[in-house]
Design a protein around this motif. Structure first.
Motif, mmCIF file in Angstrom:
data_model
loop_
_atom_site.group_PDB
_atom_site.id
_atom_site.type_symbol
_atom_site.label_atom_id
_atom_site.label_comp_id
_atom_site.label_asym_id
_atom_site.label_seq_id
_atom_site.Cartn_x
_atom_site.Cartn_y
_atom_site.Cartn_z
ATOM 1 N N MET B 1 0.837 -1.203 0.000
ATOM 2 C CA MET B 1 0.000 0.000 0.000
ATOM 3 C C MET B 1 0.868 1.248 0.000
ATOM 4 N N LYS B 2 0.452 2.189 -0.834
ATOM 5 C CA LYS B 2 1.235 3.422 -0.905
ATOM 6 C C LYS B 2 0.632 4.498 -0.005
ATOM 7 N N CYS B 3 1.488 5.393 0.435
ATOM 8 C CA CYS B 3 0.974 6.529 1.192
ATOM 9 C C CYS B 3 1.731 7.796 0.817
ATOM 10 N N ILE B 4 1.147 8.907 1.205
ATOM 11 C CA ILE B 4 1.742 10.221 0.928
ATOM 12 C C ILE B 4 1.989 10.908 2.267
ATOM 13 N N ILE B 5 3.182 11.465 2.414
ATOM 14 C CA ILE B 5 3.494 12.187 3.654
ATOM 15 C C ILE B 5 3.516 13.682 3.354
ATOM 16 N N THR B 6 2.902 14.474 4.224
ATOM 17 C CA THR B 6 2.982 15.924 4.058
ATOM 18 C C THR B 6 3.722 16.518 5.254
ATOM 19 N N ILE B 7 4.624 17.429 4.976
ATOM 20 C CA ILE B 7 5.398 18.065 6.041
ATOM 21 C C ILE B 7 5.138 19.560 6.007
ATOM 22 N N GLU B 8 4.510 20.073 7.070
ATOM 23 C CA GLU B 8 4.192 21.496 7.137
ATOM 24 C C GLU B 8 5.125 22.179 8.127
ATOM 25 N N LEU B 9 5.993 23.049 7.627
ATOM 26 C CA LEU B 9 6.891 23.802 8.504
ATOM 27 C C LEU B 9 6.163 25.076 8.902
ATOM 28 N N GLY B 10 5.435 24.995 10.009
ATOM 29 C CA GLY B 10 4.558 26.100 10.404
ATOM 30 C C GLY B 10 5.272 27.124 11.271
ATOM 31 N N THR B 11 4.490 28.080 11.759
ATOM 32 C CA THR B 11 5.063 29.165 12.544
ATOM 33 C C THR B 11 5.703 28.686 13.845
ATOM 34 N N ASN B 12 5.017 27.796 14.560
ATOM 35 C CA ASN B 12 5.544 27.346 15.852
ATOM 36 C C ASN B 12 5.950 25.891 15.876
ATOM 37 N N ALA B 13 5.554 25.144 14.865
ATOM 38 C CA ALA B 13 5.770 23.702 14.936
ATOM 39 C C ALA B 13 5.792 23.109 13.543
ATOM 40 N N VAL B 14 6.408 21.929 13.459
ATOM 41 C CA VAL B 14 6.302 21.153 12.226
ATOM 42 C C VAL B 14 5.171 20.153 12.439
ATOM 43 N N ARG B 15 4.283 20.039 11.458
ATOM 44 C CA ARG B 15 3.196 19.062 11.540
ATOM 45 C C ARG B 15 3.345 18.103 10.369
ATOM 46 N N ILE B 16 3.435 16.817 10.695
ATOM 47 C CA ILE B 16 3.606 15.837 9.632
ATOM 48 C C ILE B 16 2.406 14.895 9.623
ATOM 49 N N PHE B 17 1.806 14.741 8.456
ATOM 50 C CA PHE B 17 0.657 13.851 8.292
ATOM 51 C C PHE B 17 1.013 12.760 7.291
ATOM 52 N N ALA B 18 0.403 11.591 7.487
ATOM 53 C CA ALA B 18 0.483 10.544 6.471
ATOM 54 C C ALA B 18 -0.940 10.273 6.003
ATOM 55 N N PHE B 19 -1.117 10.191 4.689
ATOM 56 C CA PHE B 19 -2.433 9.898 4.118
ATOM 57 C C PHE B 19 -2.323 8.662 3.228
ATOM 58 N N ASP B 20 -3.363 7.838 3.234
ATOM 59 C CA ASP B 20 -3.375 6.797 2.203
ATOM 60 C C ASP B 20 -3.847 7.450 0.902
ATOM 61 N N LEU B 21 -3.869 6.698 -0.193
ATOM 62 C CA LEU B 21 -4.133 7.346 -1.475
ATOM 63 C C LEU B 21 -5.588 7.780 -1.635
ATOM 64 N N ASN B 22 -6.441 7.350 -0.690
ATOM 65 C CA ASN B 22 -7.822 7.837 -0.700
ATOM 66 C C ASN B 22 -7.979 9.118 0.107
ATOM 67 N N GLY B 23 -6.878 9.600 0.659
ATOM 68 C CA GLY B 23 -6.961 10.840 1.426
ATOM 69 C C GLY B 23 -7.363 10.632 2.875
ATOM 70 N N ILE B 24 -7.328 9.388 3.345
ATOM 71 C CA ILE B 24 -7.629 9.141 4.753
ATOM 72 C C ILE B 24 -6.331 9.307 5.555
ATOM 73 N N ALA B 25 -6.403 10.137 6.601
ATOM 74 C CA ALA B 25 -5.206 10.343 7.417
ATOM 75 C C ALA B 25 -4.908 9.067 8.197
ATOM 76 N N ILE B 26 -3.675 8.556 8.070
ATOM 77 C CA ILE B 26 -3.331 7.323 8.797
ATOM 78 C C ILE B 26 -2.348 7.600 9.926
ATOM 79 N N GLY B 27 -2.018 8.848 10.119
ATOM 80 C CA GLY B 27 -1.152 9.186 11.248
ATOM 81 C C GLY B 27 -0.720 10.628 11.165
#
Lengths: 295, 503
Positions: B1-27
């Motif tokens: 199964m493939k997934c996509i990781i997004t890394i947001e370097l925000g103002t106060n914190a880094v937020r990292i999400f993992a999504f499956d290819l259907n766009g469901i957040a898996i972590g």
């Protein structure tokens, strides 16, 4: 309460207590010139204002103290009045013999029943706190009064009680200082202060106890708050700061890796190396090689 | 199964999400990093700590949520807050800290260019308001005030470009983030000579310009090993938080606007041309060719309400800030619209859109003897949202807006969402994904993979979780108060400057 002073060497009451240099109550009914010049403190002095208003210079800053306020002067800190004047009013005080070990630990002798770790944590907080003036702390006045009474009445168990009261003063002041410096409504501010303290002394082997005490919280609550605020446990957050600093130093060619390890608070270069590799995938040596450039 | 990781370097914190290819957040995980304010107008962050925090969180997320479930990471897509500026030497080693978007040290440079003959031309070709937040002005400040650093600098990067360079060795910046630098000509999609000239640099001092879908090189071997990722994991340069929050809210080439309110806020629309605002109040960020995110940012927002709660909240019964803010909200609901004629200007941090006045300050107006504590609470919330309305009104001069999509922790509070619907007199929708920046980054990466044909198609996937319809006549009532709010904001220019001078 009337004016009185017990002084080590002359007062019989203090013969069992070599660590108490002086205690008493000063009542001053007219302005005395040149009675309180600034001087560097040896030992630790507690002052509790009973009456009047005092303008004192304590460790680089000027303070105005009102009845109920406590001033704490630590070894090596300056204390006195900038104009050398002793103003009208009264205060009780306790001066005990204590030295500094290095720059950040107050040594209390065997009379104290505080544990070694507790003394380290208390020293850290007191020495990092600025101001060392605690407002409206009537309990401190009561403890000073109790010490005086125990010494005068000398009932059974008074030796243990007097020493316990001195410990109690240290504990009370430390707790109150952290509370005063960290209003509960603003964890962001509290955390920024902690962050600053950690950075200032990154080579120190910080424990969670010390960090929690600086933030004025119990360990469990502290852990929980830091975790939800930063996403890291306190120790892992500390590792972030350490590795960031280490990376900065590794990019400079002239500091040895062992020095970097110790400067950034790791036990050894081995400990540094393992932590660094685990996080970045590089050993510190490899990282340096990839980031070193000869002109 | 493939997934996509997004890394947001925000103002106060880094937020990292993992999504499956259907766009469901898996972590998801976050990691905080501090901002240092060593002087009043300074706002800095340590690039090394940002990088190491990102790496640490990334690794934890992979080890706890991704590798155990045998997901294969197809791509990693970056986003970051805008306007950060970091000087690095010719070897890429940081020369001190990065300046964040909130850094106002370049005030003088901003006034200089605003009053110069090139101001209009500069806005028309870069589409970005002339404000100290702009990296062009921060670099000019360095040239004027820190010659040594300026001379030593091999490149001027954004935080995102620095982090990506650490991972892959490439210096890149995407069009949308480059727009936020104030130096990109959005008509020619090249660095604007006039802007570079003002900053005192040449184009080789900036990272390479690439589209948002560009691959930013290959992950270095050591990071492949330590993260457990293969060499074919795509590292996508991605976009900025503002643009991705808009995409993640499903506002794409439509007649809707999106409102984001976190600590600070913004109102944005998307269209196929730049909005030329005569007063130069609107930003325009190019995301792909012929697609612009336009809007206005505000310094007020949830942070303003948090300030109020800290100062005036009841902490005797509340156990923390959040519970205190909740009880304040409860109290605010007891007061009718208009807070009994009490108005609040939320300019505690100066203001950007629409008045663009760094000297603006907050105030309560219209206090009378009958006002109680709860009137003040509601007035603060109304003031924050009147300011949002004023940005919306400015955008409506250029584009018709039929509905709103709101996101961010403050805007999605039901009481606030309803108030927004009432003020604007337009339906308000809240999307299913609470973190629209990360979801926007997912949509971008998924489009790059071919899952969606275009960003338009991707944006159409957004599902609505909640809707609010405006109450009858509420808009009319709010507007009576808003009129006074607006004229106060414009009238007090001189007094704002004088009080700011004294602070």
């Amino acid at each position: 309460m009337n004016q009185f002073v017990l002084m080590q060497g002359s007062a019989e009451e203090l013969s069992l207590f070599p660590h108490i240099l002086e205690l008493g109550v000063v009542k001053n009914s007219y302005v005395q010139l040149n009675a309180l010049p600034k001087a560097v403190m040896t030992g630790v002095k507690f002052l509790y204002i009973l009456d009047g208003k005092f303008h004192w210079h304590i460790h680089n800053s000027e303070y105005t103290l009102f009845p109920g306020d406590v001033a704490l002067i630590l070894p090596g800190q300056e204390f006195g009045s900038s104009s050398a004047v002793l103003e009208i009013g009264s205060f009780s005080f306790l001066h005990i013999n204590a030295d500094l070990k290095g720059t950040d630990e107050i040594i209390l002798d065997k009379w104290s029943s505080l544990s070694g770790n507790e003394i380290i944590a208390i020293s850290k907080i007191l020495l990092l706190s600025n101001p060392l003036v605690i407002t409206k702390l009537n309990e401190a006045g009561k403890i000073l009064k109790s010490i005086q009474q125990e010494l005068c009445n000398q009932e059974v168990g008074y030796y243990a009680r007097v020493n316990n009261y001195i410990d109690e003063l240290f504990i009370l002041l430390t707790r109150q200082l952290t509370r005063q410096n960290n209003p509960g409504r603003d964890f962001h501010k509290t955390f920024m202060k902690l962050d600053e303290a950690l950075r200032k002394d990154i080579s120190h082997q910080w424990t969670v106890d010390e960090m929690a005490a600086l933030a004025g919280l119990g360990n469990t609550l502290f852990n929980e708050k830091v975790k939800s605020y930063t996403g890291f446990t306190p120790l892992n957050y500390l590792i972030n700061i350490r590795i960031s600093e280490a990376i900065r130093l590794l990019k400079k060619p002239h500091i040895s890796i062992t020095d970097i390890a110790l400067d950034t608070g790791f036990y050894s270069s081995q400990h540094f190396s393992t932590t660094f590799k685990k996080l970045t995938g590089f050993t510190p040596g490899e990282f340096r090689k990839n980031n070193s450039f000869t002109e | 199964m493939k997934c996509i990781i997004t890394i947001e370097l925000g103002t106060n914190a880094v937020r990292i999400f993992a999504f499956d290819l259907n766009g469901i957040a898996i972590g998801s995980m976050k990691g905080y990093y501090p901002t240092f304010h060593t002087q009043p107008d300074y706002s800095e962050q340590d690039p090394e700590q940002i990088f190491i925090t990102m790496l640490y969180v990334f690794k934890n997320l992979l080890n706890e949520k991704i590798h155990p479930k045998k997901y294969k990471v197809a791509s990693v897509c970056f986003s970051s807050s805008m306007h950060s500026t970091l000087a690095v030497d010719k070897h890429g080693i940081p020369l001190g800290n990065a300046y964040t978007w909130a850094d106002n040290r370049a005030k003088k440079e901003a006034i200089e260019i605003k009053e110069s003959s090139i101001a209009d031309a500069m806005y028309n070709c870069t589409g970005t308001p002339l404000h100290p937040m702009s990296p062009m002005l921060k670099i000019a400040w360095m040239k004027n005030n820190d010659q040594q650093k300026f001379q030593q600098a091999g490149k001027f990067l954004s935080i995102k470009s620095y982090v990506v360079h650490q991972l892959t060795g490439e210096y890149m910046i995407d069009y949308s983030l480059a727009c936020a630098s104030g130096m990109l000509n959005i008509n020619t999609i090249a660095w604007e000579q006039e802007a570079l000239h003002f900053a005192g640099i040449t184009a080789d001092k900036l990272p390479q310009l690439v589209p948002v879908f560009a691959t930013a090189g290959t992950l270095k071997k050591a990071y492949q090993n330590s993260l457990g990722l293969s060499a074919d994991t795509k590292i996508l340069i991605g976009s900025s938080d503002g643009c991705l929050a808009t995409l993640g809210a499903g506002i794409w080439n439509s007649d809707k606007a999106t409102i984001t309110i976190e600590d600070s806020s913004a109102v944005r629309v998307v269209g196929n041309k730049m909005l030329h605002d005569e007063k130069k109040r609107i930003f325009n960020y190019l995301i792909t060719e012929n697609c612009f995110v336009s809007g206005g940012p505000s310094n007020s927002g949830g942070g303003t309400f948090e300030w109020f709660a800290k100062q005036f909240g009841d902490f005797a019964t509340a156990y923390d800030l959040e519970s205190c803010m909740n009880s304040l909200l409860q109290e605010a609901t007891k007061v009718p619209i208009g807070s009994g004629g009490l108005l609040f200007l939320p300019y505690l941090l100066g203001e950007r859109a629409p008045i663009w006045n760094p000297d603006a300050r907050g105030m309560f107006f219209g206090i009378n003897i009958k006002h109680e504590r709860q009137h003040f609470i509601r007035a603060v919330i109304e003031g924050i949202l009147y300011e949002i309305y004023s940005i919306g009104k400015m955008l409506a001069e250029h584009r018709h807006i039929s509905a709103l999509s709101v996101n961010g922790s403050f805007a999605t509070i039901p009481f606030c969402a309803q108030m927004i619907a009432d003020m604007f007199n337009k339906p308000v929708h809240i999307t299913k994904n609470s973190n629209s920046v990360s979801f926007g980054a997912f949509l971008l990466a998924a489009t790059e993979m071919g899952i969606f044909k275009s960003l338009d198609e991707a944006a159409a996937q957004i599902e609505i979780a909640d809707s609010y319809t405006p109450g009858e006549n509420h808009h009319h009532t709010y507007m009576k108060y808003y009129g006074i709010f607006e004229s106060l904001s414009n009238k007090l220019g001189d007094e704002f400057a004088r009080i700011a001078e004294l602070q």
